[in-house]
Design an enzyme around this catalytic site. Sequence first.
Site, short mmCIF file in Angstrom:
data_model
loop_
_atom_site.label_atom_id
_atom_site.label_comp_id
_atom_site.label_asym_id
_atom_site.label_seq_id
_atom_site.Cartn_x
_atom_site.Cartn_y
_atom_site.Cartn_z
N GLU A 151 -44.34 -44.55 48.80
CA GLU A 151 -43.48 -43.68 48.00
C GLU A 151 -44.28 -42.90 46.98
O GLU A 151 -44.46 -43.37 45.85
CB GLU A 151 -42.41 -44.50 47.26
CG GLU A 151 -41.15 -44.73 48.04
CD GLU A 151 -40.06 -45.41 47.22
OE1 GLU A 151 -38.96 -45.56 47.77
OE2 GLU A 151 -40.28 -45.76 46.04
N GLU A 238 -37.43 -47.58 54.51
CA GLU A 238 -36.80 -48.32 53.43
C GLU A 238 -35.51 -47.61 53.05
O GLU A 238 -35.50 -46.41 52.82
CB GLU A 238 -37.75 -48.36 52.23
CG GLU A 238 -37.25 -49.08 51.01
CD GLU A 238 -38.30 -49.02 49.89
OE1 GLU A 238 -39.51 -49.14 50.18
OE2 GLU A 238 -37.91 -48.85 48.73
#
Length: 311
Positions: A151, A238
């Site tokens: 991320e 995710e």
Amino acid sequence: GSAGGPSAGAAAPLAAASGPLVTHGELHVTGGRVVDAAGRPLQLRGMSLFWSQWSDYYTASVVDQLADDWHAGLVRAALGVENGGYLEQPDENEAKVVSVVDRAIERGMYVIIDWHDHHAQDHQAAAMEFFTRMAKKYGSSPGVIFEIFNEPLAVSWPSVKAYAEPMIRAIRAAGAKNLVLVGTPNWSQDVDAAAANPITGQADVAYVLHFYAATHKQALRDKALKAVSAGLPLFVTEWGTCESTGSGTVSESETKAWLDLLAKNQISWANWALNDKDEACSALKPGAGITGPWTEAALTQSGGLVKALMR
């Protein structure tokens, strides 16, 4: 003994498991989609484990529960990098990941090795060394997927690209053709930025989209569809049923809207997280135990919902 001891004997029959890897084989990217060895689009569904340095769920028995009881085709091993993770405790965290990867391979599941880092651009040398080793170790294992940047935060897509391109080259130079997943800016939400300027000259690269259903709604779905229509292959490594904090309310309606979109476009997903931390996005209640099987009473609202959707 000469047969390699009871553990080797016990594990041997699992090599012929009927997992999705047996059906689909090596993953590729063709025509803006992740496809299987026969060129057919597929949707894998599974669970992400929690940060490795804060999780006791990196075990063969957990992988077995996901395969047998949850019917998961995918598990994500989230190698925590900062905050007491791989940079400070490399051997311990890598060993956790390897134990999950090896069991997933035995069970015929796909498994993501995730460099779970928000600042991977600052740790490029460590990531390069790690993925070069993993590529040599697992390059002949078609079920292993390399997620090289989980991320990115407030980093531009060109900066992420500058990190990713040499990493992909290093993985390929180590002899691994495995699917590589690249995170996108703004907590892996700005897939439109990647769609406008994708990585070129590299086969079998897909792009990471993350969402938390109670926070990220139609606006992010529109962004995802824009990227898909531009031909960007997406992979949701995710996602949560809850708010982006990992806690708060679980939104069943927004979860359904998201999973409908992913199913329609055959985008694979891993839910965050198979863990027992006391927060809404955990699939297990605190103290649920690390071996399973987990009763319905041991599942959180999120865990019950995701398990039912997966099965």
